[in-house]
Scaffold this motif. Structure first.
Motif, short mmCIF file in Angstrom:
data_model
loop_
_atom_site.label_atom_id
_atom_site.label_comp_id
_atom_site.label_asym_id
_atom_site.label_seq_id
_atom_site.Cartn_x
_atom_site.Cartn_y
_atom_site.Cartn_z
N UNK A 515 -3.13 7.59 -1.31
CA UNK A 515 -3.66 8.95 -1.19
C UNK A 515 -5.17 8.92 -1.00
N UNK A 516 -5.86 8.04 -1.75
CA UNK A 516 -7.31 7.91 -1.59
C UNK A 516 -7.66 7.46 -0.17
N UNK A 517 -6.91 6.51 0.36
CA UNK A 517 -7.20 6.00 1.70
C UNK A 517 -6.96 7.07 2.76
N UNK A 518 -5.95 7.91 2.57
CA UNK A 518 -5.68 8.97 3.55
C UNK A 518 -6.75 10.07 3.50
N UNK A 519 -7.21 10.37 2.28
CA UNK A 519 -8.22 11.43 2.15
C UNK A 519 -9.59 10.96 2.62
N UNK A 520 -9.90 9.70 2.39
CA UNK A 520 -11.20 9.15 2.76
C UNK A 520 -10.99 7.82 3.48
N UNK A 521 -10.48 7.86 4.69
CA UNK A 521 -10.16 6.59 5.37
C UNK A 521 -11.40 5.74 5.60
N UNK A 522 -11.37 4.49 5.20
CA UNK A 522 -12.53 3.61 5.40
C UNK A 522 -12.70 3.24 6.86
N UNK A 523 -13.93 2.94 7.24
CA UNK A 523 -14.19 2.52 8.61
C UNK A 523 -13.63 1.12 8.88
N UNK A 524 -13.59 0.31 7.84
CA UNK A 524 -13.11 -1.06 8.02
C UNK A 524 -12.21 -1.43 6.85
N UNK A 525 -11.12 -2.08 7.14
CA UNK A 525 -10.23 -2.63 6.12
C UNK A 525 -10.18 -4.14 6.32
N UNK A 526 -10.41 -4.87 5.25
CA UNK A 526 -10.36 -6.31 5.29
C UNK A 526 -9.23 -6.85 4.44
N UNK A 527 -8.44 -7.75 4.99
CA UNK A 527 -7.35 -8.40 4.27
C UNK A 527 -7.80 -9.83 3.95
N UNK A 528 -7.95 -10.13 2.69
CA UNK A 528 -8.46 -11.43 2.27
C UNK A 528 -7.48 -12.54 2.62
N UNK A 529 -7.98 -13.73 2.95
CA UNK A 529 -7.07 -14.85 3.29
C UNK A 529 -6.11 -15.22 2.18
N UNK A 530 -6.48 -14.94 0.94
CA UNK A 530 -5.61 -15.33 -0.18
C UNK A 530 -4.41 -14.42 -0.34
N UNK A 531 -4.29 -13.37 0.48
CA UNK A 531 -3.22 -12.40 0.29
C UNK A 531 -2.26 -12.30 1.46
N UNK A 532 -2.40 -13.17 2.44
CA UNK A 532 -1.61 -13.01 3.66
C UNK A 532 -0.31 -13.81 3.64
N UNK A 533 -0.13 -14.67 2.65
CA UNK A 533 1.10 -15.45 2.60
C UNK A 533 2.29 -14.55 2.25
#
Length: 583
Positions: A515-533
């Motif tokens: 809900x926070x992301x939809x109300x205030x969408x960030x300009x950039x989203x980063x997915x850390x390498x440690x979370x992609x597995x």
């Protein structure tokens, strides 16, 4: 060969001199404390004592600086990123827990806020000897070095209050200065586990002062300092329990009603002092409207986390214990085991054994407060009490050399000979790992020069100023280094991780995050390498594969962009106008 022989002879003479000095400062049985020094001191002794004290202080500072130096070369780490982000949020008028979800106790954030307030631009680049540092990180590391010296000084004071000779106190201070900054326990400096050590040690000192004077004010102060330690980390309360048990054994309350009544009054004073800083922290949190959130995040969430994976408690403890012994603190633990054995056997008194043994014992129990999560940095809590135990053990060995035979006589003691052999073995076991950590740290810094780490590269691509950024992963340092702010209170995925899903509350937090992301969408989203597995069973801590709703949100509103030289990172730039994502 002659040169080597002369070096060995000089070292032997120095060792015998130190043993003789320590032995001369230990009064014989039945002799009043301090009588040896008062009878034997020449006219110029005050100058000599001051000079020796100055050399000892310089030695502690030098050892602390040498142990701390490799961390100055490290970039801002993920844990320090979290503490710093919340500290900056406080300076911006936000409230911890209410505006930023966090499960640590408030002391660490207030310390970081106070330190960062000293700088106008804390994350500008500073040049030191041709190397690039972040000014704020340099301030944090410098504070931690000063803190390490103060902690070693407090340990020296505790040793003297335990009636250990000055040289034994210096040994305790040096052990503390080294092992409070070891690679596996320091974790980049001012962590909650480390910040609680100074008030906990001072609490122990105040208790010893009470035992010597009988003045209840010292006991109240001991409780207040123990409560202050608790404001940094929940393990800080263990020193208060240790003091209560030590006093119980000291007073032998079971022998008479009058002793029991006196002990009850002492415990009221100790508990009353402990409550004071806790009330202060509670009033602060209530004044900023964060008390309910604090209770939910730093109390209930931690209790649930501690109960998770309890079936692996024994295995996790054994694995972490061995890792820390053979890679970080083996020498300290060896000397502490010697001291504990000699205290229990009666060969060392350390002004009656109960306070020191109780403190060390409760420090060991404190490791289990995190449930089965035996983090490496948690072992730093053992450093002050174990340093004192080690110094007490070494002093007892020297005391046993009453015949004045020096080093040769001391090594005829089987325990001393075994200790020397074990010390050499532990050094051979642990030193290569520490040397590797130090060498890799310095080589990385020197090789990088002005180059950026992966997190710094992502921060450079993030929106600046009032721009919004969201990072999925434990990399809050990206927020700090970029100057961007998260559009949500969840700056790291711990509260929404499926790993902690022992109840369905994590789903409610996930819904709030989206809900926070939809109300205030960030300009950039980063997915850390440690979370992609991939994580089909949800057992990993941070895997994004267990959060399909977030993946769908990113696919719908963002386009992937080149992560450049930031290996493993996945970056997504907002594709639609902000208004189109609402609703």
């Amino acid at each position: 060969m002659n040169k080597m022989t002369s070096h060995v002879t000089v070292i032997g003479m120095m060792a015998e001199g130190l043993i003789s000095f320590m032995r001369s400062s230990i009064p014989a049985e039945g002799q009043p404390r301090g009588s040896v020094a008062r009878r034997a001191l020449p006219a110029h002794a005050s100058f000599g004592a001051s000079f020796a004290l100055g050399l000892a202080a310089l030695a502690v500072v030098a050892v602390a600086a040498a142990s701390k130096a490799p961390e100055f070369a490290l970039p801002l780490g993920p844990n320090q990123g979290v503490y710093t982000y919340v500290g900056e949020a406080i300076l911006d008028g936000q409230a911890p827990y209410r505006d930023v979800w966090e499960n640590r106790l408030p002391g660490v954030y207030l310390v970081h806020a106070a330190l960062l307030s000293l700088l106008r631009q804390p994350w500008a680049t500073c040049q030191v000897n041709g190397l690039a540092y972040r000014c704020g990180h340099l301030v944090l590391q410098s504070f931690d070095l000063v803190y390490s010296v103060l902690l070693a000084t407090a340990v020296f004071g505790a040793a003297r209050l335990l009636r250990l000779p000055s040289l034994a106190g210096l040994a305790a201070a040096l052990l503390c200065a080294v092992f409070a900054n070891q690679a596996l326990v320091s974790d980049g400096g001012a962590t909650p586990q480390k910040l609680m050590l100074l008030p906990a040690t001072l609490s122990f000192c105040a208790f010893l002062a009470y035992r010597a004077s009988g003045r209840r004010g010292w006991l109240v102060l001991a409780g207040m300092l123990g409560g202050l330690a608790l404001c940094f980390n929940q393990s800080g309360v263990m020193v208060v329990f240790a003091l209560a048990v030590a006093r119980l054994l000291d007073a032998r309350v079971w022998r008479s009603r009058s002793r029991a009544a006196s002990y009850a009054g002492e415990m009221v004073a100790l508990a009353g002092g402990t409550v004071v800083p806790l009330l202060g922290a509670g009033l602060y949190l209530a004044s900023i409207g964060a008390l309910p959130d604090f209770f939910s995040q730093a109390v209930l969430f931690n209790l649930r986390s501690a109960s998770a994976a309890s079936n692996r408690l024994a295995w996790n403890f054994a694995a972490s214990l061995w890792r820390n012994f053979n890679q970080a603190a083996g020498l300290l633990w060896l000397y502490a085991a010697l001291g504990a054995f000699l205290l229990l056997s009666g060969r060392s008194t350390a002004w009656r054994r109960f306070p020191l043994l109780a403190w060390a014992g409760f420090d060991c129990l404190s490791l289990f407060l995190g449930g089965s999560n035996f983090e490496d940095r948690s072992y730093v809590q053992l450093v002050p009490s174990f340093s004192l135990l080690g110094a007490a053990g070494l002093e007892a060995l020297v005391r046993s050399d009453r015949q004045g035979a020096g080093m040769r006589g001391l090594l005829r003691d089987p325990m001393a000979a075994w200790l020397l052999a074990a010390s050499l073995g532990v050094l051979v076991l642990s030193t290569p790992f520490q040397a590797q950590v130090v060498a890799q740290t310095w080589n990385d810094r020197l090789a990088r020069g002005l180059a950026l780490t992966a997190d710094e590269l992502v921060a450079a691509m993030a929106p600046s100023g009032q721009g919004r950024l969201f990072i999925w992963g434990y990399a809050a340092d990206v927020y700090v280094l970029s100057g961007a702010r998260a559009p949500t209170r969840y700056i790291h995925p711990t509260p929404v991780s499926q790993r902690y899903a022992i109840d369905p509350t994590f789903r409610e937090r996930r819904a709030r995050l989206l809900e926070d992301l939809r109300q205030h969408p960030p300009e950039l989203i980063g997915i850390s390498p440690s979370t992609v597995e991939q994580d089909p069973d949800g057992s990993r801590f941070l895997s994004i594969s267990t959060f399909p709703e977030l993946q769908a949100f990113v696919r719908e509103h963002y386009v992937e962009q080149d992560a450049g030289d930031a290996p493993g990172w996945r970056l997504y730039r907002l594709a639609l106008p902000a208004a189109s994502t609402a609703g």
